[in-house]
Design a protein around this motif. Sequence first.
Motif, PDB file in Angstrom:
ATOM      1  N   PHE A  21       0.795  -1.228   0.000  1.00 46.65           N
ATOM      2  CA  PHE A  21       0.000   0.000   0.000  1.00 46.65           C
ATOM      3  C   PHE A  21       0.826   1.277   0.000  1.00 46.65           C
ATOM      4  O   PHE A  21       0.365   2.324   0.412  1.00 46.65           O
ATOM      5  N   GLU A  22       2.016   1.163  -0.500  1.00 47.93           N
ATOM      6  CA  GLU A  22       2.859   2.343  -0.607  1.00 47.93           C
ATOM      7  C   GLU A  22       2.311   3.245  -1.706  1.00 47.93           C
ATOM      8  O   GLU A  22       1.554   2.796  -2.572  1.00 47.93           O
ATOM      9  N   ALA A  23       2.684   4.494  -1.669  1.00 42.60           N
ATOM     10  CA  ALA A  23       2.085   5.480  -2.561  1.00 42.60           C
ATOM     11  C   ALA A  23       2.205   5.130  -4.037  1.00 42.60           C
ATOM     12  O   ALA A  23       1.341   5.470  -4.820  1.00 42.60           O
ATOM     13  N   GLY A  24       3.252   4.428  -4.422  1.00 36.98           N
ATOM     14  CA  GLY A  24       3.436   4.188  -5.851  1.00 36.98           C
ATOM     15  C   GLY A  24       2.644   3.010  -6.392  1.00 36.98           C
ATOM     16  O   GLY A  24       2.330   2.949  -7.573  1.00 36.98           O
ATOM     17  N   THR A  25       2.312   2.040  -5.523  1.00 33.95           N
ATOM     18  CA  THR A  25       1.607   0.866  -6.010  1.00 33.95           C
ATOM     19  C   THR A  25       0.114   1.113  -6.057  1.00 33.95           C
ATOM     20  O   THR A  25      -0.549   0.845  -7.050  1.00 33.95           O
ATOM     21  N   PHE A  26      -0.445   1.578  -4.928  1.00 31.14           N
ATOM     22  CA  PHE A  26      -1.870   1.892  -4.925  1.00 31.14           C
ATOM     23  C   PHE A  26      -2.048   3.348  -4.542  1.00 31.14           C
ATOM     24  O   PHE A  26      -2.535   3.687  -3.472  1.00 31.14           O
ATOM     25  N   THR A  27      -1.631   4.201  -5.432  1.00 34.02           N
ATOM     26  CA  THR A  27      -1.774   5.638  -5.204  1.00 34.02           C
ATOM     27  C   THR A  27      -3.242   5.972  -5.091  1.00 34.02           C
ATOM     28  O   THR A  27      -4.057   5.500  -5.882  1.00 34.02           O
ATOM     29  N   MET A  28      -3.572   6.813  -4.156  1.00 32.19           N
ATOM     30  CA  MET A  28      -4.960   7.242  -4.065  1.00 32.19           C
ATOM     31  C   MET A  28      -5.172   8.426  -4.996  1.00 32.19           C
ATOM     32  O   MET A  28      -4.533   9.474  -4.833  1.00 32.19           O
ATOM     33  N   VAL A  29      -6.020   8.233  -5.997  1.00 32.68           N
ATOM     34  CA  VAL A  29      -6.326   9.312  -6.932  1.00 32.68           C
ATOM     35  C   VAL A  29      -7.788   9.687  -6.811  1.00 32.68           C
ATOM     36  O   VAL A  29      -8.618   8.864  -6.417  1.00 32.68           O
ATOM     37  N   PRO A  30      -8.144  10.932  -7.133  1.00 31.42           N
ATOM     38  CA  PRO A  30      -9.509  11.413  -6.904  1.00 31.42           C
ATOM     39  C   PRO A  30     -10.511  10.820  -7.895  1.00 31.42           C
ATOM     40  O   PRO A  30     -10.397  11.005  -9.111  1.00 31.42           O
ATOM     41  N   GLU A  31     -11.471  10.117  -7.343  1.00 30.50           N
ATOM     42  CA  GLU A  31     -12.483   9.496  -8.193  1.00 30.50           C
ATOM     43  C   GLU A  31     -13.300  10.560  -8.907  1.00 30.50           C
ATOM     44  O   GLU A  31     -13.647  10.398 -10.079  1.00 30.50           O
ATOM     45  N   HIS A  32     -13.581  11.658  -8.202  1.00 34.29           N
ATOM     46  CA  HIS A  32     -14.470  12.645  -8.801  1.00 34.29           C
ATOM     47  C   HIS A  32     -13.848  13.320 -10.016  1.00 34.29           C
ATOM     48  O   HIS A  32     -14.524  13.960 -10.797  1.00 34.29           O
ATOM     49  N   LEU A  33     -12.538  13.196 -10.196  1.00 35.40           N
ATOM     50  CA  LEU A  33     -11.904  13.803 -11.360  1.00 35.40           C
ATOM     51  C   LEU A  33     -11.599  12.805 -12.468  1.00 35.40           C
ATOM     52  O   LEU A  33     -11.459  13.169 -13.623  1.00 35.40           O
ATOM     53  N   TYR A  34     -11.473  11.527 -12.094  1.00 33.89           N
ATOM     54  CA  TYR A  34     -11.028  10.560 -13.089  1.00 33.89           C
ATOM     55  C   TYR A  34     -12.067   9.539 -13.515  1.00 33.89           C
ATOM     56  O   TYR A  34     -11.951   8.961 -14.586  1.00 33.89           O
ATOM     57  N   ALA A  35     -13.057   9.295 -12.700  1.00 39.24           N
ATOM     58  CA  ALA A  35     -14.011   8.239 -13.052  1.00 39.24           C
ATOM     59  C   ALA A  35     -14.677   8.551 -14.377  1.00 39.24           C
ATOM     60  O   ALA A  35     -15.106   9.679 -14.625  1.00 39.24           O
ATOM     61  N   GLY A  36     -14.765   7.528 -15.204  1.00 43.25           N
ATOM     62  CA  GLY A  36     -15.470   7.703 -16.456  1.00 43.25           C
ATOM     63  C   GLY A  36     -14.716   8.458 -17.533  1.00 43.25           C
ATOM     64  O   GLY A  36     -15.242   8.709 -18.611  1.00 43.25           O
ATOM     65  N   THR A  37     -13.497   8.849 -17.279  1.00 41.55           N
ATOM     66  CA  THR A  37     -12.746   9.579 -18.310  1.00 41.55           C
ATOM     67  C   THR A  37     -11.677   8.667 -18.909  1.00 41.55           C
ATOM     68  O   THR A  37     -11.429   7.586 -18.420  1.00 41.55           O
ATOM     69  N   ASP A  38     -11.087   9.143 -19.987  1.00 39.59           N
ATOM     70  CA  ASP A  38      -9.942   8.453 -20.554  1.00 39.59           C
ATOM     71  C   ASP A  38      -8.749   8.879 -19.721  1.00 39.59           C
ATOM     72  O   ASP A  38      -8.276  10.008 -19.832  1.00 39.59           O
ATOM     73  N   PHE A  39      -8.264   7.984 -18.871  1.00 37.77           N
ATOM     74  CA  PHE A  39      -7.288   8.378 -17.871  1.00 37.77           C
ATOM     75  C   PHE A  39      -6.080   9.092 -18.440  1.00 37.77           C
ATOM     76  O   PHE A  39      -5.653  10.114 -17.922  1.00 37.77           O
ATOM     77  N   ARG A  40      -5.510   8.554 -19.512  1.00 39.63           N
ATOM     78  CA  ARG A  40      -4.269   9.146 -19.997  1.00 39.63           C
ATOM     79  C   ARG A  40      -4.477  10.503 -20.651  1.00 39.63           C
ATOM     80  O   ARG A  40      -3.527  11.264 -20.824  1.00 39.63           O
ATOM     81  N   ASP A  41      -5.703  10.804 -21.040  1.00 40.76           N
ATOM     82  CA  ASP A  41      -5.950  12.093 -21.684  1.00 40.76           C
ATOM     83  C   ASP A  41      -6.676  13.061 -20.772  1.00 40.76           C
ATOM     84  O   ASP A  41      -7.075  14.129 -21.197  1.00 40.76           O
ATOM     85  N   ASN A  42      -6.842  12.660 -19.521  1.00 40.44           N
ATOM     86  CA  ASN A  42      -7.576  13.486 -18.581  1.00 40.44           C
ATOM     87  C   ASN A  42      -6.912  14.843 -18.422  1.00 40.44           C
ATOM     88  O   ASN A  42      -5.696  14.952 -18.278  1.00 40.44           O
TER      89      ASN A  42
END
Lengths: 277, 518, 326
Positions: free
Chosen positions: B158-179
């Motif tokens: 659970f270190e920051a690099g393996t399971f980084t916590m990213v904001p769902e409200h900004l990324y859900a449903g989007t094309d992650f790499r082009d966000n």
Amino acid sequence: MSFFARFAQNRGALVGLIILLLIIAMAILAPLLFPESPWRMVQRPFLPPLSQDGFPLGTDTMGRNVASGLMHGAWVSLLIGLVSTSVALLIGVPLGAIAGYYGGIIDDILMRFTEFFQTIPNFALAIVLVAIMQPSITSIVLAIAIVSWPPVARLVRAEFMSLRNREYVEAARLVGQSNSTIILRQILPNTLSPIIVLASLMVATAILLESALSFLGLGDPNVMSWGYMIGAARTVIRQAWWLSFFPGVAILLTVLALNLVGEGLDDALNPKLSRER
Amino acid sequence: MKKPLALAISAAAFAFTSAAMADDPKEGGVVNTIIQPEPPGLVLGMVQNAPTRTVSGNIYEGLLRYTTDLEPMPQLAESWEVSEDGRTYTFHLREGVTWHDGEAFTADDVVFSADVFHRELNPSARAVLQHVESIEATDDHTVVFTLKQPFGPFLLSFEAGTFTMVPEHLYAGTDFRDNEHNDHPIGTGPFKFSNWERGTVIELVKNDDYYEEGLPYLDGVNWHIIPDGASRAVAFENETIDVLPSGTVENFDIPRLAEMDNVCMTEEGHEYFSPFAMLWMNNREGPTADKRFRQAVMYAMDREFAKDVLWNGLGNVPLSAFGSNARFQNDDLEPYDHNPERARELLDEMGYDGEEITILPLPYGETWTRWAEAVQQNLREVGINVETQATDVGGWNQRLGDWDYDLAFTYLYQYGDPALGISRTYLSDNIAKGSPWNNVEGYENERVDELFNEAATAFPDEEREKLYREVQEILHEDVPVGWLMELGFPTLYRCDVQNLVTSGVGVNDGFKDAWLDR
Amino acid sequence: MVYARLILMRLFKAVIVLFLIVIFNFLLIQLAPGDPAAILAGEAGAADQEFLNQLRERFGLDQPMYVQLWHYVSGIAMLDFGYSYRLGVPVFDLIMDRLPATLLLTGTAFVLSLVLGIVAGSMAAARVKKPSGSLIMALALVFYATPLFWVALMSVVVFSVYLGWLPAYGLYTVGAGHTGFALVLDVAKHLVLPATTLALFFMAIYTRMTRTSMLDAAQQDYVKTARAKGLKPSIIQRRHVLRNALLPIITLAGLQAGQMVGGAILTETVFAWPGIGRLMFEALQQRDYNLLLGIFFFSAALVIVFNIITDLVYSLADPRIKKGAA
């Protein structure tokens, strides 16, 4: 005046010749004076020059004998210089001859081709070529040859263009000699002098190119060349300036010698009307 | 060369103890440090390169942090429980945590990050997710991970690099790499992204709303990008730069820099990654396919010399496949000391005929080039005919991926637990062309496979210990790869930057607790 | 107007050459082993096939070669140089960021070598039988033979490490926050060593060339005529001799100027100068195809432009060249 007498008249050329012979001697004597591979780690690292017997130029980051590397490196530099120049000649002379002799469309196409190569920055192209072929003596020689042939082609073409209308060529044609015979037997021998002079300068340039490539880490890793030595010393230049200094002087002297000899050859082979020196 | 280093290290130790009993931390100040090479992106998880981890580990957080002994510490997870059978992990999240844009951090973010975001983008996460059956948010601040079987190292993931916590409200449903938010990373960490001037500097500023009272002390951290190693050393010398993370200066400069006034050095901060240098040996063809040849190579190499001359005495000569930071290390094995005689004996025994083999250095800098030269000499001296082939990074990747090599240098992270970072090198189902990170050497041993697989999901730890001890004995005898060095990556810093290394990942998340004594 | 037609013809040919260079370089670079996806994945320290596939798809590397080539060439035709895979920033922006630093360096070196070279050469020609003349020529020869990267390193050792007069690396002092005039001064200090070492080689060439040309020209008929007319020697030197001597120099200067973008790789590497040369080297190492091709394009374009300018200047300077002959 004989060839040698004309050559010797140029004092600079004599100096150059002596230096060149010394460098060649260095290359030949290396295995005698330093029979072990220059890669062997034989002493404490970072020994300064003259601090220990047998290590007049000190040791490098891994404890290798700098003097040994310097002498073995002479052989590498000369070899690469000669071979790559030869390959460049092998490419440039035929191209220039054909362009100069036949003229017309063939000349046009070949000249566009030559110009094309001259438009791409030399060193950048060499780097890309070595990166593609991955560094080794073969790839370096090829890369240097490929960026060095255009001036050869231009020179040979110019010579051929001026010589192809000479009377002996006309005569040969009348007698029925084929074009290739005329090119090879009649014209080419008369263009040898400027080619030789150019070749001596090209060897110098080839040595500079190889050392630049090795400096950037693109040299053959099994071969200890002067350029490699300078490149390896770059990160420790504060602790050990001598590691960069001596190989650089060696390159400088070799290139200088070749240039002086080239000028001497120019004087000896192409005697010009007397003018102030 | 050792004495000044010993002095420097004891100076560092002194600085640490005095920091422990030190005055109260002072607030304020901006620390200037270096990141090398420039990260290709800052959204951690999407990009897992080391430079990204270093910078973004201060912007993003994981559920847990780890001490230098790899014990888990709370971060976004305040507390956690593991069920009796080792299959259910319940994390209780901290309350009152907000993202840098003000939105609240909830269990939905955790589920999204682990189950959706990282599953799509992050190979290391995927490797862990294989063991996971479900991830559920039972309420706004509780997340339950249910595993298919017990997986010992799960808590270490659970270190920051393996399971980084990213904001769902900004990324859900989007094309992650082009966000669109990729240009301005939003995390929960102690520092906020402020500015990235490409080729020059990445600026982070203090997160005033950070959930831990009083932290961070610093006003900001500036990561400068200086592509040339010698320039970086100069910048540190003239005090423009305060912290030199490991790998940012050539090893040859370290003794000189460490001796300067007000300069401290620490080797800590890499325990989580445990960088381990190895020599791939092609088990498939050529002389290297014979285990006696591989053993001969181990005996021929003078690893202590390399450590002293190339790594300034930092690091550790490894005993075998498991580094000393790895759990369950078996230290009862016979070391492969520098023994050229024994090497020659082995070569004679197998009837080595002088066939030429090639060695591929790691194209990552002068130290590695010199190391290849040293090893080449070591091998020549016992009669092995070896030629070096230079490649650049692209070429190296390609040749390893195509198995076109005899010997090749590499280094990997062991990640503390054998199931995370060590087994991947030896498992036979991890043999696949196209990657320099799997079982590149082509080692296939059924018993080893069995042991590793069983041990990954064995429960409790005593069981795992038994299995791992046996597997190390086999590996030690078979020598599928050469074990070169547990790398010592020192961090150099001005002594008045206090409390910099407080976790097993060092500066990657260390600026949270650091303060400037100026 | 004859000139206009000339220029247009040259430009047209130039476009074709550029086009061919683009295609050639594109194909050439694909020959290098490895691709940007593998390298990025390599740096991540862990990668599986899915990750590599994702990256390759994103970069368009999974498409057949001719499709990729077509995309690239049609982009170039619109002056769209694409994206740097690695940095996710348009190639054009990256190049424009670093181009000024290179132009500053090579431009300064260019002016320096030209001015100093011509002056030294003239001096040497005027002192042709004296030892000072020989000294100048000897120095020129030594500078010509010296490896650039070595003299750069040695100058760092002497002027920066031992004497401490000049900074060793970079464009400006990082983190010092200079602005305005202080910044200009800071950059100027950083410029001295790199520009000087870069200038040495060509300075030597111009010196020798100037001297030879002036000695040759001094013997021409029109000079004897001018002398007979009673003109002062210095005026003869300047107006007649120098003008004609300059012609081969112009050719060479054009050549050097054309190399301004591509030619400073070594200097930029040794002095950590943040220019195009280093960018190119890094792009090559990272197989950042678009960036690499973009840089090649700019370099080649500059060479062609300067070739055209050189020809124009040459024909203006030499009254003997008929305007119709190209």
